[in-house]
Design an enzyme around this catalytic site. Structure first.
Site, PDB file in Angstrom:
ATOM      1  N   THR A  62       0.834  -1.192   0.000  1.00 43.03           N
ATOM      2  CA  THR A  62       0.000   0.000   0.000  1.00 43.03           C
ATOM      3  C   THR A  62       0.876   1.251   0.000  1.00 43.03           C
ATOM      4  O   THR A  62       2.110   1.163  -0.107  1.00 43.03           O
ATOM      5  CB  THR A  62      -1.074  -0.068   1.125  1.00 43.03           C
ATOM      6  N   LYS A  66       3.529   1.422  -3.901  1.00 41.26           N
ATOM      7  CA  LYS A  66       2.931   0.714  -5.039  1.00 41.26           C
ATOM      8  C   LYS A  66       3.752   0.822  -6.328  1.00 41.26           C
ATOM      9  O   LYS A  66       3.747  -0.092  -7.136  1.00 41.26           O
ATOM     10  CB  LYS A  66       1.496   1.200  -5.289  1.00 41.26           C
ATOM     11  N   ASN A  87      -0.205  -3.813  -6.138  1.00 42.49           N
ATOM     12  CA  ASN A  87      -0.728  -3.874  -4.756  1.00 42.49           C
ATOM     13  C   ASN A  87      -0.700  -5.293  -4.197  1.00 42.49           C
ATOM     14  O   ASN A  87      -1.063  -5.493  -3.036  1.00 42.49           O
ATOM     15  CB  ASN A  87      -2.146  -3.272  -4.655  1.00 42.49           C
ATOM     16  N   GLY A 128     -11.225  12.498 -10.685  1.00 42.09           N
ATOM     17  CA  GLY A 128      -9.901  12.233 -10.124  1.00 42.09           C
ATOM     18  C   GLY A 128      -9.083  11.428 -11.125  1.00 42.09           C
ATOM     19  O   GLY A 128      -9.644  10.687 -11.952  1.00 42.09           O
ATOM     20  N   GLY A 131      -3.701   7.334  -8.706  1.00 41.57           N
ATOM     21  CA  GLY A 131      -3.399   5.920  -8.897  1.00 41.57           C
ATOM     22  C   GLY A 131      -4.650   5.051  -8.968  1.00 41.57           C
ATOM     23  O   GLY A 131      -4.767   4.167  -9.831  1.00 41.57           O
TER      24      GLY A 131
HETATM   25  P1  NAP Z   1      -3.726   9.824  -5.455  1.00 36.79           P
HETATM   26  O1  NAP Z   1      -2.949   9.032  -6.449  1.00 36.79           O
HETATM   27  O2  NAP Z   1      -3.013  10.716  -4.518  1.00 36.79           O
HETATM   28  O3  NAP Z   1      -4.789  10.732  -6.307  1.00 36.79           O
HETATM   29  C1  NAP Z   1      -5.613  11.666  -5.672  1.00 36.79           C
HETATM   30  C2  NAP Z   1      -6.562  12.331  -6.700  1.00 36.79           C
HETATM   31  O4  NAP Z   1      -7.418  13.235  -5.980  1.00 36.79           O
HETATM   32  C3  NAP Z   1      -5.864  13.149  -7.772  1.00 36.79           C
HETATM   33  O5  NAP Z   1      -6.612  13.087  -8.961  1.00 36.79           O
HETATM   34  C4  NAP Z   1      -5.910  14.572  -7.179  1.00 36.79           C
HETATM   35  O6  NAP Z   1      -5.919  15.613  -8.154  1.00 36.79           O
HETATM   36  C5  NAP Z   1      -7.283  14.553  -6.511  1.00 36.79           C
HETATM   37  N1  NAP Z   1      -7.343  15.533  -5.426  1.00 36.79           N
HETATM   38  C6  NAP Z   1      -6.639  15.519  -4.266  1.00 36.79           C
HETATM   39  N2  NAP Z   1      -6.946  16.617  -3.522  1.00 36.79           N
HETATM   40  C7  NAP Z   1      -7.868  17.329  -4.245  1.00 36.79           C
HETATM   41  C8  NAP Z   1      -8.571  18.554  -4.019  1.00 36.79           C
HETATM   42  N3  NAP Z   1      -8.385  19.290  -2.902  1.00 36.79           N
HETATM   43  N4  NAP Z   1      -9.439  18.982  -4.963  1.00 36.79           N
HETATM   44  C9  NAP Z   1      -9.604  18.278  -6.109  1.00 36.79           C
HETATM   45  N5  NAP Z   1      -8.974  17.107  -6.394  1.00 36.79           N
HETATM   46  C10 NAP Z   1      -8.106  16.648  -5.458  1.00 36.79           C
HETATM   47  O7  NAP Z   1      -4.645   8.896  -4.551  1.00 36.79           O
HETATM   48  P2  NAP Z   1      -5.226   7.428  -4.900  1.00 36.79           P
HETATM   49  O8  NAP Z   1      -4.217   6.398  -4.555  1.00 36.79           O
HETATM   50  O9  NAP Z   1      -5.790   7.462  -6.276  1.00 36.79           O
HETATM   51  O10 NAP Z   1      -6.390   7.315  -3.785  1.00 36.79           O
HETATM   52  C11 NAP Z   1      -7.501   8.177  -3.836  1.00 36.79           C
HETATM   53  C12 NAP Z   1      -8.512   7.795  -2.745  1.00 36.79           C
HETATM   54  O11 NAP Z   1      -9.013   6.505  -2.991  1.00 36.79           O
HETATM   55  C13 NAP Z   1      -7.917   7.749  -1.320  1.00 36.79           C
HETATM   56  O12 NAP Z   1      -8.855   8.356  -0.462  1.00 36.79           O
HETATM   57  C14 NAP Z   1      -7.790   6.275  -1.031  1.00 36.79           C
HETATM   58  O13 NAP Z   1      -7.926   6.015   0.343  1.00 36.79           O
HETATM   59  C15 NAP Z   1      -8.968   5.718  -1.806  1.00 36.79           C
HETATM   60  N6  NAP Z   1      -8.759   4.306  -2.217  1.00 36.79           N
HETATM   61  C16 NAP Z   1      -9.729   3.401  -1.872  1.00 36.79           C
HETATM   62  C17 NAP Z   1      -9.556   2.074  -2.250  1.00 36.79           C
HETATM   63  C18 NAP Z   1     -10.602   1.046  -1.869  1.00 36.79           C
HETATM   64  O14 NAP Z   1     -10.256  -0.140  -1.828  1.00 36.79           O
HETATM   65  N7  NAP Z   1     -11.839   1.419  -1.648  1.00 36.79           N
HETATM   66  C19 NAP Z   1      -8.420   1.659  -2.970  1.00 36.79           C
HETATM   67  C20 NAP Z   1      -7.461   2.633  -3.325  1.00 36.79           C
HETATM   68  C21 NAP Z   1      -7.645   3.970  -2.945  1.00 36.79           C
HETATM   69  P3  NAP Z   1      -4.528  16.186  -8.771  1.00 36.79           P
HETATM   70  O15 NAP Z   1      -4.091  15.188  -9.803  1.00 36.79           O
HETATM   71  O16 NAP Z   1      -4.934  17.483  -9.370  1.00 36.79           O
HETATM   72  O17 NAP Z   1      -3.566  16.326  -7.623  1.00 36.79           O
END
Ligand code: NAP
Length: 276
Positions: A62, A66, A87, A128, A131
């Site tokens: 995690t 990754k 993952n 969004g 990742g």
């Molecule tokens: P990440 O790679 O950091 O991507 C975050 C995304 O959110 C990017 O597109 C970013 O935009 C956007 N973002 C962040 N802050 C923002 C704001 N203030 N306003 C607008 N857009 C914003 O994160 P990730 O790994 O994809 O994970 C995202 C979420 O999914 C996390 O909360 C994680 O816990 C959850 N998740 C859940 C599972 C599950 O099994 N349910 C699995 C994986 C992840 P920019 O590109 O412009 O920065």
């Protein structure tokens, strides 16, 4: 001999994976254990070498490892290679380390459990482009979804994914906000609404269409601001817990050969998170 598995991350204490996998081993009478391991970014290479040397049968990976784990693996499955993120690692009988990504496939399983497989031609908006969004977009495409748009604060990141997919469209959050009525399936993948998060929904749902499907991948809380707003507009909602449980179940299947009981696990974790 007893098998053992792990999850590596920084931080790691919050992970529900150990509880989930250990409960499955008990249910399925598998002689195995699954442990959380706190691995700092600078120790990823030593951690992989140690897990291999000490005979872990496999492990989950995690944040923040990754991507950085990839140079230390022997082989990648097609989706993990396409995504550039792993993952799940399988330590094969031949002593090789093979990386998979089960996040996107886990999301698609959870979505289709809720809405069925007949909506693959409907217009999908992914909000969004991080990742998780990347894995979801590639997995939807692999499952035959034909109409995918990605909206992101940084539009270049959305564009990069659609370029790599050779399909779909990229747009800004403002453009998406203005054209919400053109979509039927909405997938919220930003951390907006997380229990620990400090920012609200990144766009307005004023123009949200009636009869739509709204999924959020955040699962703590189960009912995010996005799902609440979409439900008020009459949408069918899908929370992020199904994705979490199915990504774990697909990893379990890579390691042990069968698919564990996901319904009972979703019910158990839903109750823990205060849902119905
Ligand atoms: P990440 O790679 O950091 O991507 C975050 C995304 O959110 C990017 O597109 C970013 O935009 C956007 N973002 C962040 N802050 C923002 C704001 N203030 N306003 C607008 N857009 C914003 O994160 P990730 O790994 O994809 O994970 C995202 C979420 O999914 C996390 O909360 C994680 O816990 C959850 N998740 C859940 C599972 C599950 O099994 N349910 C699995 C994986 C992840 P920019 O590109 O412009 O920065």
């Amino acid at each position: 001999m007893k098998k053992w598995f792990a999850v590596i991350g920084d931080p790691i204490a919050q992970s529900k994976s150990p509880e989930m996998h250990n409960a499955w081993y008990e249910e399925e009478n598998v002689d195995a254990t699954y442990i959380p391991m706190h691995v700092k970014p600078e120790h990823i290479q030593q951690a992989v070498a140690s897990l291999k040397l000490l005979g872990a049968s496999g492990w989950n990976v995690t944040i923040p490892h990754k991507q950085t784990i990839i140079p230390f693996l022997d082989e990648l499955d097609g989706l993990a290679a396409k995504m550039g993120a792993v993952n799940t690692v399988v330590h094969t009988a031949e002593g090789k380390l093979k990386g998979y990504n089960t996040d996107g496939p886990g999301f698609v399983k959870s979505l289709e459990e809720a809405i069925g497989t007949k909506k693959r031609n409907e217009a999908v908006l992914i909000i969004g482009a991080g990742g998780a969004a990347r894995g979801i977009a590639f997995s939807l495409q692999m499952e035959g979804y034909t109409n995918i748009t990605i909206a992101n604060r940084t539009i270049e990141k959305a564009q990069q994914i659609t370029d790599e997919m050779n399909a779909g469209r990229a747009m800004s959050l403002q453009q998406a906000e203005q054209s919400l009525s053109a979509f039927q399936i909405f997938i919220q993948t930003t951390p907006a609404g997380m229990a620990t998060g400090d920012f609200a929904l990144p766009f307005s749902l004023e123009k949200f269409p009636a009869g739509a499907i709204a999924a959020d991948i955040v699962y703590n809380p189960l009912m995010t601001p996005f799902l609440q707003a979409a439900e008020q507009k009459g949408a069918a909602i899908v929370n992020g817990l199904g994705m979490f449980v199915h990504q774990g179940a697909i990893a379990y299947e890579h390691w042990l050969g069968n698919y564990p009981n996901t319904n009972a696990m979703i019910a158990r974790l839903t109750a823990q998170l205060g849902g119905k």
